[in-house]
Design an enzyme around this catalytic site. Sequence first.
Site, PDB file in Angstrom:
ATOM      1  N   GLY A  61      36.647  31.449  35.611  1.00 22.85           N
ATOM      2  CA  GLY A  61      37.329  31.831  36.836  1.00 22.85           C
ATOM      3  C   GLY A  61      36.362  31.819  38.001  1.00 22.85           C
ATOM      4  N   GLN A  73      33.099  33.796  46.127  1.00 19.27           N
ATOM      5  CA  GLN A  73      31.929  33.267  45.418  1.00 19.27           C
ATOM      6  C   GLN A  73      31.465  31.918  45.960  1.00 19.27           C
ATOM      7  OE1 GLN A  73      33.885  34.180  41.440  1.00 19.27           O
ATOM      8  NE2 GLN A  73      31.733  34.513  40.951  1.00 19.27           N
ATOM      9  N   CYS A 110      29.554  37.270  35.077  1.00 22.23           N
ATOM     10  CA  CYS A 110      30.006  36.810  36.394  1.00 22.23           C
ATOM     11  C   CYS A 110      29.068  35.721  36.890  1.00 22.23           C
ATOM     12  CB  CYS A 110      30.009  37.982  37.370  1.00 22.23           C
ATOM     13  SG  CYS A 110      30.520  37.526  39.028  1.00 22.23           S
ATOM     14  N   LEU A 111      29.639  34.628  37.398  1.00 21.67           N
ATOM     15  CA  LEU A 111      28.807  33.510  37.866  1.00 21.67           C
ATOM     16  C   LEU A 111      27.923  33.930  39.044  1.00 21.67           C
ATOM     17  CD1 LEU A 111      31.406  30.591  37.693  1.00 21.67           C
ATOM     18  CD2 LEU A 111      29.532  31.060  36.095  1.00 21.67           C
ATOM     19  N   HIS A 117      39.295  40.422  36.738  1.00 26.20           N
ATOM     20  CA  HIS A 117      37.950  40.190  37.285  1.00 26.20           C
ATOM     21  C   HIS A 117      38.041  39.445  38.623  1.00 26.20           C
ATOM     22  CE1 HIS A 117      33.520  39.134  36.605  1.00 26.20           C
ATOM     23  NE2 HIS A 117      33.866  38.296  37.570  1.00 26.20           N
ATOM     24  N   GLU A 118      38.886  38.414  38.671  1.00 27.31           N
ATOM     25  CA  GLU A 118      38.971  37.589  39.892  1.00 27.31           C
ATOM     26  C   GLU A 118      39.669  38.337  41.027  1.00 27.31           C
ATOM     27  OE1 GLU A 118      37.041  35.216  39.932  1.00 27.31           O
ATOM     28  OE2 GLU A 118      36.783  35.068  37.774  1.00 27.31           O
ATOM     29  N   HIS A 129      37.294  40.502  42.657  1.00 31.10           N
ATOM     30  CA  HIS A 129      36.468  39.759  43.625  1.00 31.10           C
ATOM     31  C   HIS A 129      37.171  39.655  44.976  1.00 31.10           C
ATOM     32  CE1 HIS A 129      32.828  38.153  41.802  1.00 31.10           C
ATOM     33  NE2 HIS A 129      33.473  37.702  40.730  1.00 31.10           N
TER      34      HIS A 129
HETATM   35 ZN    ZN Z   1      32.730  37.159  38.896  1.00 27.51          ZN
END
Ligand code: ZN
Length: 191
Positions: A45, A50, A99-100, A141-142, A145
């Site tokens: 995701g 991000q 998380c990226l 999670h997204e 964000h």
């Molecule tokens: Zn993340």
Amino acid sequence: MALEIIKYGHPVLREKGKRIDRVTAVIRQLAADMVETMYAADGVGLAAQQVDQPLLLTVIDVSATEHPWTITPALSMPLILVNPVLSHPVGEQTGNEGCLSIPEVSAQIRRAAQVTVRAHDLDGRELHFECTGLLARAAQHEVDHLNGILFVDRMDAATRASISGKLKKLQKETEATLDKPKKSRRSLVRS
Ligand code: ZN
């Protein structure tokens, strides 16, 4: 085009996403770039924050993972969610999450086992589905964000303490890059 992924310590990760009233060609391209960026980084995701765009836009694809998940009614991946809203959380699941934007950090995070998602797709069609397992985790999670919330905020105090050194180091590295003048910040929100 794969975009640069913004790392922990950058203020855009704490910004709330702006609602998308009209899907323009620029938004469409951003969504395509986000999907490409997510695949290039082996993520499941990615939120617009991000890639330095505080907008209510996220992309998700859990189809290549081994973890169980369901979506009802069935929709094909990648999911591109415009202005997503979560509701009707049911039950609980605890699982490993990363998380990226926060590389080399992972932890057990408690999430709802099932959530209902309402959003629009890029063509303005309404999406309304229930999801469970990894997809429910990714959606939570997204959408976090999109509200400026990071998974480290969901950790218990002991876990958070155990990774605080890593977080501080990452924050310093990110802040050092912020001091340098940006070549070109492509902004869809500010003129
Ligand atoms: Zn993340």
